[in-house]
Design a protein around this motif. Sequence first.
Motif, PDB file in Angstrom:
ATOM      1  N   LEU A  66       0.827  -1.206   0.000  1.00 16.66           N
ATOM      2  CA  LEU A  66       0.000   0.000   0.000  1.00 16.66           C
ATOM      3  C   LEU A  66       0.865   1.261   0.000  1.00 16.66           C
ATOM      4  CD1 LEU A  66      -2.830  -1.035   2.498  1.00 16.66           C
ATOM      5  CD2 LEU A  66      -3.009  -0.769   0.017  1.00 16.66           C
ATOM      6  N   CYS A  67       1.951   1.239   0.761  1.00 18.08           N
ATOM      7  CA  CYS A  67       2.841   2.406   0.770  1.00 18.08           C
ATOM      8  C   CYS A  67       3.469   2.629  -0.603  1.00 18.08           C
ATOM      9  CB  CYS A  67       3.927   2.230   1.828  1.00 18.08           C
ATOM     10  SG  CYS A  67       3.382   2.516   3.521  1.00 18.08           S
ATOM     11  N   ARG A  68       3.817   1.549  -1.299  1.00 17.24           N
ATOM     12  CA  ARG A  68       4.357   1.694  -2.650  1.00 17.24           C
ATOM     13  C   ARG A  68       3.292   2.249  -3.591  1.00 17.24           C
ATOM     14  NH1 ARG A  68       8.691  -0.793  -4.540  1.00 17.24           N
ATOM     15  NH2 ARG A  68       8.486   0.899  -6.052  1.00 17.24           N
ATOM     16  N   ALA A  69       2.065   1.711  -3.486  1.00 18.15           N
ATOM     17  CA  ALA A  69       0.998   2.126  -4.403  1.00 18.15           C
ATOM     18  C   ALA A  69       0.675   3.606  -4.267  1.00 18.15           C
ATOM     19  CB  ALA A  69      -0.258   1.296  -4.152  1.00 18.15           C
ATOM     20  N   MET A  70       0.694   4.104  -3.038  1.00 20.91           N
ATOM     21  CA  MET A  70       0.340   5.508  -2.799  1.00 20.91           C
ATOM     22  C   MET A  70       1.565   6.419  -2.777  1.00 20.91           C
ATOM     23  SD  MET A  70      -0.548   5.260   1.298  1.00 20.91           S
ATOM     24  CE  MET A  70      -1.512   6.764   1.263  1.00 20.91           C
ATOM     25  N   LYS A  71       2.763   5.831  -2.998  1.00 22.45           N
ATOM     26  CA  LYS A  71       4.024   6.579  -2.972  1.00 22.45           C
ATOM     27  C   LYS A  71       4.180   7.340  -1.661  1.00 22.45           C
ATOM     28  CE  LYS A  71       4.155   6.979  -8.013  1.00 22.45           C
ATOM     29  NZ  LYS A  71       4.350   7.863  -9.184  1.00 22.45           N
ATOM     30  N   ALA A  72       3.908   6.659  -0.570  1.00 20.90           N
ATOM     31  CA  ALA A  72       3.988   7.269   0.762  1.00 20.90           C
ATOM     32  C   ALA A  72       5.411   7.705   1.086  1.00 20.90           C
ATOM     33  CB  ALA A  72       3.500   6.273   1.809  1.00 20.90           C
ATOM     34  N   THR A  73       5.515   8.842   1.760  1.00 18.82           N
ATOM     35  CA  THR A  73       6.832   9.330   2.188  1.00 18.82           C
ATOM     36  C   THR A  73       6.858   9.750   3.656  1.00 18.82           C
ATOM     37  OG1 THR A  73       6.309  11.595   1.481  1.00 18.82           O
ATOM     38  CG2 THR A  73       7.427  10.160  -0.116  1.00 18.82           C
ATOM     39  N   HIS A  74       5.691   9.711   4.328  1.00 21.55           N
ATOM     40  CA  HIS A  74       5.641  10.129   5.736  1.00 21.55           C
ATOM     41  C   HIS A  74       4.645   9.225   6.453  1.00 21.55           C
ATOM     42  CE1 HIS A  74       6.456  12.740   9.065  1.00 21.55           C
ATOM     43  NE2 HIS A  74       5.209  13.162   9.170  1.00 21.55           N
ATOM     44  N   VAL A  75       5.163   8.322   7.281  1.00 18.38           N
ATOM     45  CA  VAL A  75       4.313   7.299   7.890  1.00 18.38           C
ATOM     46  C   VAL A  75       4.596   7.199   9.387  1.00 18.38           C
ATOM     47  CG1 VAL A  75       4.186   5.984   5.735  1.00 18.38           C
ATOM     48  CG2 VAL A  75       5.960   5.422   7.418  1.00 18.38           C
ATOM     49  N   VAL A  76       3.639   6.595  10.101  1.00 18.31           N
ATOM     50  CA  VAL A  76       3.732   6.456  11.557  1.00 18.31           C
ATOM     51  C   VAL A  76       3.654   4.989  11.935  1.00 18.31           C
ATOM     52  CG1 VAL A  76       2.638   6.989  13.769  1.00 18.31           C
ATOM     53  CG2 VAL A  76       2.741   8.725  11.981  1.00 18.31           C
ATOM     54  N   GLY A 177      -5.249   8.918   3.134  1.00 17.65           N
ATOM     55  CA  GLY A 177      -4.277   8.194   3.934  1.00 17.65           C
ATOM     56  C   GLY A 177      -4.888   6.970   4.596  1.00 17.65           C
ATOM     57  N   TYR A 178      -4.044   5.985   4.894  1.00 15.89           N
ATOM     58  CA  TYR A 178      -4.495   4.727   5.470  1.00 15.89           C
ATOM     59  C   TYR A 178      -4.152   4.604   6.948  1.00 15.89           C
ATOM     60  CZ  TYR A 178      -5.376   2.718   0.829  1.00 15.89           C
ATOM     61  OH  TYR A 178      -5.864   2.460  -0.429  1.00 15.89           O
ATOM     62  N   VAL A 179      -4.990   3.832   7.645  1.00 18.51           N
ATOM     63  CA  VAL A 179      -4.704   3.404   9.006  1.00 18.51           C
ATOM     64  C   VAL A 179      -4.879   1.896   9.059  1.00 18.51           C
ATOM     65  CG1 VAL A 179      -5.373   3.515  11.440  1.00 18.51           C
ATOM     66  CG2 VAL A 179      -5.494   5.574  10.025  1.00 18.51           C
ATOM     67  N   LEU A 180      -3.884   1.212   9.608  1.00 19.36           N
ATOM     68  CA  LEU A 180      -3.966  -0.234   9.792  1.00 19.36           C
ATOM     69  C   LEU A 180      -3.923  -0.517  11.287  1.00 19.36           C
ATOM     70  CD1 LEU A 180      -3.956  -2.855   7.973  1.00 19.36           C
ATOM     71  CD2 LEU A 180      -1.535  -3.041   8.582  1.00 19.36           C
ATOM     72  N   ASN A 181      -4.897  -1.272  11.766  1.00 14.35           N
ATOM     73  CA  ASN A 181      -4.974  -1.605  13.195  1.00 14.35           C
ATOM     74  C   ASN A 181      -4.779  -3.096  13.388  1.00 14.35           C
ATOM     75  OD1 ASN A 181      -7.363  -2.514  15.421  1.00 14.35           O
ATOM     76  ND2 ASN A 181      -5.813  -1.084  16.133  1.00 14.35           N
ATOM     77  N   ASP A 182      -3.932  -3.449  14.346  1.00 11.64           N
ATOM     78  CA  ASP A 182      -3.512  -4.834  14.518  1.00 11.64           C
ATOM     79  C   ASP A 182      -4.391  -5.640  15.463  1.00 11.64           C
ATOM     80  OD1 ASP A 182      -1.822  -7.057  14.238  1.00 11.64           O
ATOM     81  OD2 ASP A 182      -0.645  -6.474  15.974  1.00 11.64           O
ATOM     82  N   ASN A 183      -4.952  -5.010  16.485  1.00 12.83           N
ATOM     83  CA  ASN A 183      -5.588  -5.784  17.561  1.00 12.83           C
ATOM     84  C   ASN A 183      -7.100  -5.665  17.659  1.00 12.83           C
ATOM     85  OD1 ASN A 183      -3.209  -6.922  18.527  1.00 12.83           O
ATOM     86  ND2 ASN A 183      -2.726  -5.121  19.764  1.00 12.83           N
TER      87      ASN A 183
END
Length: 217
Positions: A66-76, A177-183
Motif C-alpha cells: 500500500l505504501c508503494r501504491a500511494m508513494k507514501a513518504t511520511h508514515v507512523v 491516507g491509510y490506518v492499519l490496526n492490529d488488535n
Amino acid sequence: MESSITNYRSNALRDPIILSVLDQMNARRKRPDSNMFQGSVAPDPELFADYGFSIHPEQGDLIYTLCRAMKATHVVDFATSVGMSALYFAAAMRDNGGGQVVGAELVSAKADTAYRNLTAAGLDAYVDIRIGDARETLKDLGKPVDFALIDGWPLAKGPTLARQVIEIIAPQLRVGGYVLNDNAESDFLEYIRDPANGFISVTLPIKRGTELAVKIS
C-alpha cells in the motif's frame, strides 16, 4: 529522474539482506506466559523488553504494498517494538525514493533492538523512533501523514491506547491516507467506523482480523 524511476521499480522485500533480517526476526519470535497479563493492574511494559509483539509477514507485505501504491513518504509506526513493522515501512520509503518512518516506542531497550535490526537491514536512515509515551511523542508529526499503523498495549481502565492514539493521529492524516490496526480494540473500531470521523474501513482476514481504514474527509 532516472534514479527516482529506478527506485520506484525496485522491491526491497526481494533484497537478500533485508530478507535475512526478517527471517532472523521471525525466528526469534516468542510470547510471554499468559499469567504475566493477569490481574487488575496493567502490565509493566518494561517487563516485556525481551518480547517483540510484532506484526505478521502478511501484514508487513500489505503495509509495503500500500505504501508503494500511494508513494507514501511520511508514515507512523505505533508501537515500533523491535522494529518489524518499521522495517516494512522503511523498505517502502527506500523504494519510493525517500521518506521517513516516525516510530513510537515506550521501552528504550526495544527501541535499541529496533535500531539494530534496521541497521542490519540497511534501512535505519529512514526511521526516527521517538522514545516515550506515544500520546505525547506523536502530537506533532510535522506534516500530513500518509499511513499509520496503530497497535497498542493493554491498560487497566479507560480508553485503549489504540483509541487514544487514533484520536491524536487522525487530524494529522491526509485525505486518502491509510490506518492499519492490529488488535481490533473495540473502542478503536467504534471510532474508525463512525462516519462522523471521516473514515471508511474493512476487516481483512489476516491475523484473526486486521482493520484497514482510509480517510475520506
